[in-house]
Structures are given as structure tokens and as C-alpha cells.
Design an enzyme around this catalytic site. Structure first.
Site, short mmCIF file in Angstrom:
data_model
loop_
_atom_site.label_atom_id
_atom_site.label_comp_id
_atom_site.label_asym_id
_atom_site.label_seq_id
_atom_site.Cartn_x
_atom_site.Cartn_y
_atom_site.Cartn_z
N VAL A 37 13.92 62.16 4.64
CA VAL A 37 13.73 60.84 4.66
C VAL A 37 15.02 60.04 4.29
O VAL A 37 15.45 58.95 4.98
CB VAL A 37 12.52 60.57 3.93
CG1 VAL A 37 12.41 58.81 3.76
CG2 VAL A 37 11.19 60.94 4.40
N LEU B 130 11.53 69.23 0.20
CA LEU B 130 12.42 68.67 0.91
C LEU B 130 12.40 67.43 1.80
O LEU B 130 13.24 66.91 2.47
CB LEU B 130 13.23 69.97 1.89
CG LEU B 130 13.70 71.13 1.22
CD1 LEU B 130 13.81 72.14 2.00
CD2 LEU B 130 14.76 70.82 0.22
N ARG B 131 10.94 67.05 1.85
CA ARG B 131 10.88 65.91 2.57
C ARG B 131 11.59 64.57 2.22
O ARG B 131 12.02 63.49 2.93
CB ARG B 131 9.19 65.23 2.55
CG ARG B 131 8.83 64.11 3.25
CD ARG B 131 7.38 63.81 3.30
NE ARG B 131 6.77 64.82 4.23
CZ ARG B 131 5.84 65.83 3.72
NH1 ARG B 131 5.56 65.56 2.47
NH2 ARG B 131 5.02 66.45 4.51
N ALA B 132 11.93 64.53 0.96
CA ALA B 132 12.60 63.40 0.35
C ALA B 132 14.12 63.39 1.01
O ALA B 132 14.84 62.44 1.29
CB ALA B 132 12.86 63.34 -1.16
N ASP C 38 3.85 61.12 -1.28
CA ASP C 38 5.02 61.64 -0.71
C ASP C 38 4.86 61.44 1.01
O ASP C 38 6.10 61.62 1.45
CB ASP C 38 4.95 63.16 -0.96
CG ASP C 38 6.15 63.92 -0.70
OD1 ASP C 38 7.30 63.38 -1.09
OD2 ASP C 38 6.27 64.87 0.16
#
Length: 701
Positions: A269, A264-266, A183
Site C-alpha cells: 500500500v 506485507l500489505r502495508a 488492515d
């Protein structure tokens, strides 16, 4: 290669995208592509003499070589650095090292920068990132996320800026990264060698041409590379002007929610990638096609729900989600870039990228399906059965192949039951293997258990033991002042005890006595559960099956638990039980593996009902083979698969010859053991209460 090329260029345009993880089979030019990127990046201005490549426009206020007065600092220009991280690198080499002798004796922070400092404002390339120790990967990804490296040792603190483009390559057959680490990479790309003879021939021609005349070959492509570098610079300048509209942002968040990615990183990104795509195409507004390509690069490695799920994305589901949340943007957005087309060809091959057309087999069509094209060959080349269930055209082609396939072998394998959490099996004693989470071992991590004189370079100073060793000799050494007078013999090094990863070798009985359908499903479910346990504990695995008259090494020792799961799913059953052959094959496999990896201790997991057929002395042969494993000091566990009202106890007897425990199949679950312990504790407590109650009643009477 289009996806890989695009992912690298997007990170060059916007380093905030978060780097690239390149997954692919061996010999696919992964390293060549990454090394080529550094030559395209623009030169950087640095403070002269600064070992940390500080930017003269905004020098790091915490730079160990600072402070840097901007008006007085000499400014120089140099090429963007490409720092390669070796697989066998140590923590000291990554973060830098301190001169502990000077720090203790003189109180001086003598710091030698590491690879993170060298990679600042450049590219940090990790080949075979899945083979690095976990604590090193954690350290690298933390530095990449925070943009700063921290060195905290024995009361000495140093910190410096470490912002770099992180690129990692890996061969999934050699092991997987943990989902938490996956991730942290912004984008991921699956690549495979082309199966087109003409494209392969062109690769060979170019390689031979380079070998014959490297300078002439470079000169031939110099103009195209210069044009590509100029386009990167132009996209970097345009990036702050790109607008991410509400409609595109809703599509991004809807796609992430639809694929149930964690955190919420996706979303972040994807947003940064979509903005970079627009800038790369020369636009100031993000389109739906940018969101689609961003999803195909940023989500596949984040949608895995368990270790055996292959990375991938359902294109049909992606298109449905984008259409559902499209709003009015696709109808009202003008086509501001004449080279951008609805099929997404523009972001791949438009503008100065045209000269790379021959890499795609000639013609402009190579970029048309760039976001999804590398997935198909990867699915075709993969051994994992989960790849066959991917959505889209590759999945639809499966029914056409099954009628022509030979029926007997395809019908033989039985599906495994759902995996579960298993009991923990350990190798007795204390090892010295690589860090993991199974057996006790002296490792670089863990807690300190004692101090000793260093046998080589001092790595982990034991401060208290060093002071105790030096204190009695201070008067004789003529100490004056506060500093200790230290000699080389005074230094002591920490010995830490932690956990190691082992080689778990599965020896699975696939004979006719195990072939009952429900029984074999339970056996496969148990082995699959043990495979998942091995994955979580960072073990290497191997797999041997025995049936008929021979034993086969289905999976040589490897770190790819995913490959082990694939072999297990396709395991057929039937025939006699050559138990001795399976044990002898295990003995020979471990003998060879000890030569390759002598520090990794093995654990044999024998899954059988203990029956041996083939000759009158088959059972005696199996006992003698078990004795060979025990004599070699191999730790073993027998999973007893015998069932029915009448049990012979052959597996338990075999475990005695292996000098290891025997565990019944239905006792393998961790929750079964927990329930058993709770039941025993509850029974004991109730017994005590009843005893007290009876005593009180007796006294009252």
C-alpha cells in the site's frame, strides 16, 4: 482536512491504493467530503443495458448480463456512481438476491444485482462502518480485495466484477473495527474539527451561503472543481510512467519493518501511495517526501498492538528511519516539479488545488504540515490516555501542563496491571441479539438447528425441509416433468444458532476498602482484561463506579472499548462504599438501555469485596438492590476482591442474591482454570495408576 482530501484524491488517481477509512469526531463533514469526491471523478463508458457497468473495452467474461460482443455492443457514457451503504443493510441487499422460487421450480437463475454491482467502477461509501455486522464487513472487504462478488446459495452460483473505491467513515467513540478489518483499508485519516475561530466562522458562512442559494454557490466553485477534475485525469494518465526507485523502495520496507506492522500489505500500500503521490505532483519519480507522506497515511492504523492502542505514528522515529535508508536519492533527485517544496506543500496545495486555500484558513501554509497537522487536534481532543504518550511536540508539551494541574485528582488513579486472558462468562439461555462471540443466540450466522415457516420475506431457504413439505402433494397438484410444483406454504426457512454480543456493564467498587495500591492495580488489571475480552467478543460495554456517597455512570453503554479503558485508567479511589447505590444505578441504566436496544441481553460484572458502608442497613439495602436486578432477569457475575487471611464472604453472599456466580480475583485468569483442570485430571490419572499397581501387587502376593 488536508489529509482526508489528499487521501481521497490519491485513491481517485490510483484505486489500487485500497480505499480510505476516515476516523473522526461527529460533525466534522466526513460524509460531505466523501460525497464531494464523486463529482470530481471522470465519466465512464459502459455497455448499454448492462446492469453491471461493464467496460466496452474489456467486458467481464463472467458478467451475468453477458456475453457482450464489443463490436455489436452499444456504448454509452455516464457519471461515476456513488453508492451509499445503509447501516441496517442486509446481506441480500449487498450481494444481490436470487428468486429462489423460480430457481427451484423452473431452474432459472433469476438474479437481482445488489449494491456491489451498482458500485462497480465507482465509489462505495459506508457511513459508520464500525456499526455494520462483522460478516457484512468481511463480505465487503473480500469483494474490495478480489474485485469480484460471489453469490453461492443452494447450488446456484453467480459472480460478477465488483471493483470500486471503498471509503468508510466512523466515530471511534461508537466502537472500533477489528485489526484484521482495519488492515484491509489502504489509508486511514484522523480528523477533528478546527479550534480556530476564523476557520469555523468561514465554514458557517459557506454553509449559510449554500442554504440561501445552492445553485449560485455551486456556480461560484465550478471552475475550481473543473480544474481539480482535470488534474485527477492528468495524474491518472501520468501514473504508469512513475518510477519507484530502489532507494525509495528500501525506505518503504525499512519504515514498515521499523514500526513492526504485520504482514506485507502495508509495504504494498505504501508503494502504491507513494507512486500516486508522485503522479499527483506531476513527477515521474518517487521522492523521499512521498514515502514519508505515504507512511503517515498507510501505517497509523496498522501499528496497533492491542485494542487499547490509539492509532498514531512516531514522527521522530519515521524521520530517523527515512534518513538512515535514504541512500543518495535525496541528493541526486532533481526537483522536477517547481511547486513541490521540501516541506511537502506541493502534494497538498500545488497546481489547481490553490482555490481550496480558503478551506485551510487562507494562505498557502495550510498544506505545509498536512501529513501531521490533523494528528495534533485529534490528540488534543482525545480522552484516551495513550494519546498523551505520542512522540513529537504534543508529547513534549505534557510536562508543562502537569505542574499547574490540581495534584490530588491526578495522583489518585492507580495504573492497571497487565491484562490477561480471562474466563468466559455467558448469559444463560438463548437470545436473539446481534451477532457476536459470547452467548448462545439465534442469528443469521452459525449452524442450522431446525426449519420453520418464514414469518416474512424468505431469507435462508432450508432446501431439504422445503422438498419434504412439497413432496407428498405432487400427485395431487398434477406434477408433470422434473420440476417440483411448489406452493408458498411449502417453503421452509433455516433457523441458525450462533453467538451474540451482549451488553457488559461493569460496576466497579472504588471505595476506600479497595484503595490499597497493589490491590487496586490488580482490580484494574482484571477489569482491563474483561474489557479486552468484551472487545474480542464484539460486546457493548458500560461502566459504573461507586465511592463516597454516590454512584457515577462513567461510561454510558457504547461499543468503544477504548473509551472504557480510558475511563478505567483515570478512576480514583477512596471514601465509603455505597454498594446499594451502585446496584441501583446499574438497574436504572439497564432499564433505559432495554428501551433503546431491546434485543441485546445484559451481563452485569460487579467488582467488589462485598462490604457496604454508610448506614446500619447498608448491607440489607445492597441485598434488596441485588434482588431487583435478579427479578428483572439480569445475568450477573461477582468478581470477589476480598483478600487477607480473614474473609467475610460478603461478595459470595451478594452473588447469591444476584443469582449469579462469584469468582475470586485470582481465579479470573483462563490459564488458572486450565491449570486447575489439568491438575485435577493428572491427580485422577495418578490415582487410577496407583490403584491398578496396588491391585497387581495384591494379586501377586
Amino acid at each position: 482536512m488536508d489529509d482526508l482530501r489528499l487521501a481521497l484524491l490519491l485513491n481517485a488517481v490510483s484505486p489500487q491504493v485500497g480505499g480510505v477509512l476516515v476516523r473522526g469526531e461527529k460533525g466534522t463533514a466526513k460524509s460531505t467530503m466523501v460525497r464531494a469526491l464523486a463529482g470530481l471523478l471522470p465519466a465512464i463508458r459502459v455497455v448499454s443495458g448492462c446492469r453491471f457497468a461493464c467496460d466496452p473495452a474489456s467486458p467481464d467474461p463472467q458478467c451475468p448480463d453477458g456475453p457482450h460482443p464489443v463490436e455489436a455492443a452499444a456504448v454509452s457514457e455516464r457519471a461515476t456512481s456513488l453508492v451509499e451503504l445503509p447501516v441496517g443493510v442486509s446481506e441480500d441487499r449487498i450481494v444481490g438476491s436470487l428468486d429462489l422460487e423460480r430457481a427451484l421450480a423452473e431452474g432459472v437463475k433469476a438474479y437481482e444485482p445488489g449494491l456491489l454491482a451498482a458500485a462497480h467502477r465507482g465509489v462505495l461509501y459506508i457511513d459508520e462502518v464500525n456499526l455494520l455486522h462483522d460478516h457484512l464487513v468481511d463480505l465487503l472487504l473480500d469483494a474490495a480485495a478480489m474485485g469480484r462478488s460471489y453469490v453461492e446459495r443452494e447450488g446456484v452460483s453467480v459472480r460478477h466484477a465488483a471493483r470500486f473505491l471503498l471509503v468508510g467513515t466512523m466515530n471511534p467513540e461508537e466502537g472500533e473495527l477489528r485489526p484484521q478489518l482495519l488492515d484491509r483499508f489502504g489509508l486511514t485519516v484522523e480528523i477533528a474539527a478546527t479550534r480556530e475561530p476564523e476557520q469555523r466562522a468561514e465554514v458557517v458562512r459557506r454553509r449559510l451561503a449554500y442554504d440561501a442559494d445552492p445553485e449560485g454557490f455551486a456556480a461560484r466553485w465550478r471552475d475550481e472543481e473543473r480544474a481539480l477534475a482535470e488534474r485527477i485525469t492528468a495524474a491518472q494518465a501520468l501514473l504508469p510512467q512513475v518510477v519507484l526507485g530502489d532507494a525509495a523502495l528500501r525506505q518503504i520496507t525499512a519504515v514498515c519493518a521499523a514500526f513492526e506492522v504485520d504482514g506485507l500489505r502495508a509495504d504494498i500500500v505504501m508503494a502504491r501511495t507513494a507512486v500516486a503521490l508522485a503522479a499527483w505532483a506531476g513527477r515521474t519519480r518517487v521522492l523521499a517526501e512521498d514515502v514519508r507522506i505515504a507512511a503517515q497515511l498507510a501505517l497509523p492504523h496498522r501499528r496497533r498492538r492491542n485494542p487499547f492502542d490509539a492509532p498514531g505514528l512516531d514522527d521522530e522515529k519515521l524521520d530517523e528511519t527515512l534518513q538512515q535508508f535514504a541512500g543518495q536519492e535525496p541528493e541526486t533527485d532533481p526537483d522536477t516539479d517547481p511547486e513541490d517544496d521540501p516541506d511537502g506543500d506541493g502534494p497538498h496545495d500545488s497546481g489547481p488545488d490553490g482555490p481550496d486555500g480558503p478551506d485551510n484558513g487562507g494562505g498557502g501554509g495550510g498544506g505545509q504540515d498536512a501529513p501531521s497537522e490533523p494528528e495534533s487536534p485529534a490528540e488534543a481532543a482525545s480522552d484516551s490516555p495513550s494519546d498523551a504518550g505520542s512522540a513529537g511536540e504534543p508529547g513534549q508539551a505534557q510536562p508543562q501542563q502537569s505542574p499547574s494541574a490540581p495534584a490530588p485528582r491526578e495522583a489518585a488513579p492507580v495504573a492497571a496491571d497487565q491484562p490477561y486472558k480471562t474466563r468466559l462468562f455467558k448469559v444463560p439461555g438463548t437470545g436473539e441479539g446481534v451477532q457476536g462471540r459470547r452467548s448462545r443466540a439465534e442469528t443469521d450466522g452459525g449452524h442450522t438447528i431446525r426449519a420453520q415457516r418464514p414469518t416474512g420475506v424468505l431469507q435462508r431457504l432450508h432446501l431439504a425441509a422445503t422438498v419434504q413439505a412439497a413432496a407428498p402433494h405432487q400427485r395431487a397438484r398434477g406434477r408433470s416433468g422434473r420440476a417440483l410444483v411448489l406452493r408458498k406454504d411449502d417453503f421452509r426457512q433455516q433457523v441458525r444458532e450462533g453467538r451474540e454480543g451482549n451488553l457488559v456493564l461493569f460496576v466497579v467498587d472504588a471505595s476506600g476498602s479497595m484503595a490499597a495500591r497493589q490491590r487496586m492495580s490488580a482490580v484494574k488489571g482484571a477489569v482491563m482484561s474483561l474489557l479486552m475480552d468484551a472487545y474480542q467478543r464484539r460486546d457493548k460495554i458500560g461502566m459504573i463506579s461507586f465511592r463516597g456517597s454516590t454512584a457515577d455512570l462513567l461510561l454510558p453503554p457504547t461499543s468503544s472499548v477504548e473509551a472504557g479503558a480510558a475511563r478505567l485508567e483515570q478512576l480514583p479511589t477512596g471514601g465509603r462504599t455505597p454498594l446499594a447505590a451502585g446496584l441501583l444505578r446499574a438497574h436504572e441504566t439497564l432499564r433505559v438501555e432495554r428501551l433503546r436496544d431491546p434485543m441485546r441481553r445484559p451481563l452485569v460484572v460487579l467488582v467488589t469485596d462485598g462490604r457496604a458502608t454508610g448506614s446500619r442497613s447498608a448491607l440489607d439495602d445492597a441485598r434488596r438492590a441485588a434482588g431487583l436486578l435478579a427479578a428483572a432477569g439480569t445475568a450477573s457475575v461477582v468478581v470477589d476482591c476480598e483478600s487477607g487471611p480473614v474473609r467475610l464472604g460478603l461478595a459470595t453472599e451478594l452473588a447469591q442474591h444476584l443469582q449469579g456466580p462469584a469468582v475470586a480475583l485470582d481465579e479470573l485468569r483462563a490459564d488458572t482454570v486450565t491449570s486447575l483442570v489439568k491438575t485435577m485430571v493428572g491427580t485422577m490419572q495418578n490415582s487410577k495408576r496407583n490403584s491398578k499397581r496396588n491391585s497387581k501387587q495384591t494379586e501377586a502376593a
